[in-house]
Design a protein around this motif. Structure first.
Motif, short mmCIF file in Angstrom:
data_model
loop_
_atom_site.label_atom_id
_atom_site.label_comp_id
_atom_site.label_asym_id
_atom_site.label_seq_id
_atom_site.Cartn_x
_atom_site.Cartn_y
_atom_site.Cartn_z
N ASP A 81 0.96 -1.09 0.20
CA ASP A 81 -0.07 -0.11 -0.05
C ASP A 81 0.97 1.30 -0.22
OD1 ASP A 81 -2.43 -1.31 0.08
OD2 ASP A 81 -2.66 -1.16 2.20
N SER A 115 -11.34 -7.81 -2.23
CA SER A 115 -11.67 -6.53 -2.76
C SER A 115 -12.72 -6.13 -1.71
CB SER A 115 -12.44 -6.68 -4.12
OG SER A 115 -13.53 -7.36 -3.83
N TRP A 116 -13.02 -4.64 -1.83
CA TRP A 116 -13.79 -4.17 -1.14
C TRP A 116 -14.51 -2.95 -1.70
CZ3 TRP A 116 -16.10 -5.10 3.49
CH2 TRP A 116 -16.85 -4.30 4.40
N THR A 118 -15.73 -0.99 -4.43
CA THR A 118 -15.62 -0.70 -5.75
C THR A 118 -14.12 -0.88 -5.87
OG1 THR A 118 -15.42 1.48 -5.33
CG2 THR A 118 -17.36 0.75 -5.99
N GLN A 119 -13.23 -1.40 -4.75
CA GLN A 119 -11.92 -1.44 -4.81
C GLN A 119 -11.41 -2.88 -4.96
OE1 GLN A 119 -9.89 0.55 -1.69
NE2 GLN A 119 -7.86 0.17 -2.57
N THR A 120 -10.52 -3.29 -5.84
CA THR A 120 -9.89 -4.40 -5.94
C THR A 120 -8.55 -4.25 -5.05
OG1 THR A 120 -10.94 -4.98 -7.94
CG2 THR A 120 -8.97 -6.20 -6.95
N HIS A 121 -8.10 -4.91 -4.36
CA HIS A 121 -7.14 -5.05 -3.28
C HIS A 121 -5.96 -5.61 -3.97
CE1 HIS A 121 -9.47 -3.63 -0.12
NE2 HIS A 121 -10.04 -4.59 0.34
N ARG A 125 -5.27 -7.17 -7.98
CA ARG A 125 -4.84 -6.25 -8.71
C ARG A 125 -3.70 -6.23 -9.52
NH1 ARG A 125 -3.32 -1.80 -5.20
NH2 ARG A 125 -1.05 -2.72 -5.45
N THR A 138 -14.67 -4.85 -10.20
CA THR A 138 -15.27 -3.83 -9.31
C THR A 138 -15.07 -2.29 -9.73
OG1 THR A 138 -13.02 -3.77 -8.35
CG2 THR A 138 -14.41 -5.39 -7.27
N GLU A 139 -14.01 -2.29 -10.62
CA GLU A 139 -13.81 -0.72 -11.15
C GLU A 139 -15.21 -0.45 -12.11
OE1 GLU A 139 -11.00 -3.59 -13.51
OE2 GLU A 139 -11.90 -3.44 -11.38
N THR A 142 -19.76 2.00 -9.13
CA THR A 142 -19.59 3.17 -8.43
C THR A 142 -20.27 2.87 -6.98
OG1 THR A 142 -21.79 4.29 -9.28
CG2 THR A 142 -19.83 4.54 -10.48
N CYS A 152 -17.29 -9.22 -1.83
CA CYS A 152 -15.66 -9.01 -1.85
C CYS A 152 -15.36 -10.32 -2.52
CB CYS A 152 -14.78 -9.07 -0.66
SG CYS A 152 -15.48 -10.19 0.83
#
Length: 370
Positions: A81, A115-116, A118-121, A125, A138-139, A142, A152
């Motif tokens: 991160d 993921s969470w 709308t975001q893929t971890h 990724r 996920t992207e 919205t 997830c």
């Protein structure tokens, strides 16, 4: 003339008047834990203050830190991160725990929670080939829930390369935090054995889940480390009435009879003081109960664990290990709420602050009465 009491009766009478041996706190409640997201780099010193001022005096002896991708991995720098914890930060946290006798256990979410919203971890990724449901992006959305109802993502436990990456991460984070145990998460796995996955399609979902637990367990065992996981996927959501969040409605629950018996189960329930810890203990699995945001429920869960241990057989009581209090806000947000702002006014009570105070206070009461 009265006949004298037989020696055996005299011994029994004497024993009845002997004071009972006081139990130690470790006998009453062996594990007294706290689980929270790892602090950011800027929050490390404040979090060490919390360890020194709150956790240690409350006789907490286990701290689970959700590290995930908040670490400067050297084996896989692509998974870091932004502005992650360094090895020096991990050492400072490990030092703080060691001087207070607290066992520090890092957590990285494995299998599910990739993921969470709308975001893929980071893992999926960077390695999209590991995705169990690649058709869902996920992207593209919205907000959550998206049209597929995706909560997830999961990685595919049968991908031939996934463990090469995952085990590098596990080993490095355990070494950095000088840990002899690892928490693999594995909760809320809603996507496993999906038809679109060429490797998992048609496979028994309980066997897939148990296989992943065993793979992680066996890898850790090579280094003498223990495994902890959340317990929801091992409970039958329909039979128990616990539903698809606190338990499994996608046929992973039979894995409870397939996983190694030395995996420690973290049995979380946040709305009621459920009694499912006894189920795990009678299956021969070590178990801790985990609460969160309701002070009355959380303290009841601790009291139940103490009561269960006092009333169970020696074997079952040995599997009933204790309690871990969970916090699901960020560490900084929690600390701000716990300590209040700079003016000294009480901070905003996030979902778990009042319950955390209640549980830590009760730990101290237990110590005073032991």
């Amino acid at each position: 003339m009265k006949r004298p009491l037989a020696p055996s009766l005299l011994l029994l009478a004497a024993l009845l008047y002997l004071p009972a041996r006081a139990q130690t706190l470790d006998e009453i409640l062996p594990i007294r834990g706290f689980a929270i997201e790892a602090p950011s780099v800027r929050e490390v010193d404040a979090f060490i203050r919390f360890i020194d001022e709150e956790l240690a005096p409350s006789h907490v002896n286990l701290l689970v830190l959700r590290v995930d991708w908040n670490y400067a991995y050297e084996s896989h720098p692509e998974l870091r991160d932004p502005d992650p914890l360094t090895r020096a930060d991990a050492a400072k946290l490990a030092d703080a725990c060691e001087r207070s006798g607290i066992r520090l256990v890092p957590q990285v979410n494995l299998l599910g929670h990739q993921s969470w919203a709308t975001q893929t971890h980071a893992l999926l990724r960077e390695y999209p080939q590991f995705d169990e449901t690649p058709s869902v992006r996920t992207e593209d959305y919205t907000s959550w829930p998206n049209p597929q109802g995706l909560y997830c993502k999961s990685y595919c436990p049968l991908h031939p390369d996934v463990h090469r990456v995952v085990f590098d991460v596990v080993d490095e984070v355990c070494e950095a935090f000088r840990a002899d145990a690892f928490h693999a998460g594995m909760d809320e796995v809603f996507y496993i054995g999906e038809d679109e996955c060429p490797r998992c399609k048609g496979k028994d979902r309980s066997e897939l889940f148990a296989g992943e637990v065993k793979a992680i367990h066996d890898h850790l065992a090579e280094s003498g480390r223990d495994l902890m996981i959340w317990g929801d996927r091992l409970l039958d959501g329909q039979t128990t009435g616990l539903g698809e969040w606190e338990a499994s409605c996608n046929d992973t629950w039979r894995a409870v009879d397939m996983i190694p018996r030395d995996v420690l189960i973290c049995d979380w329930h946040y709305e009621r003081a459920e009694l499912s810890a006894v189920f795990f203990a009678m299956k021969g699995l070590g178990v801790v109960t985990c609460g969160y945001r309701d002070p009355e429920v959380s303290v009841s869960q601790v009291k139940d664990m103490v009561r269960f241990r006092s009333q169970a057989s020696r074997e079952t009581a040995g599997n009933l290990r204790g309690y871990i209090h969970t916090i699901w806000s960020g560490a900084g947000q929690f600390l701000q709420a716990y300590y209040g702002d700079s003016s000294g006014r009480a901070g905003r009570r996030d979902g778990g602050t009042a319950a955390a105070r209640a549980v830590l206070t009760y730990f101290r009461e237990l110590a005073g009465n032991s």
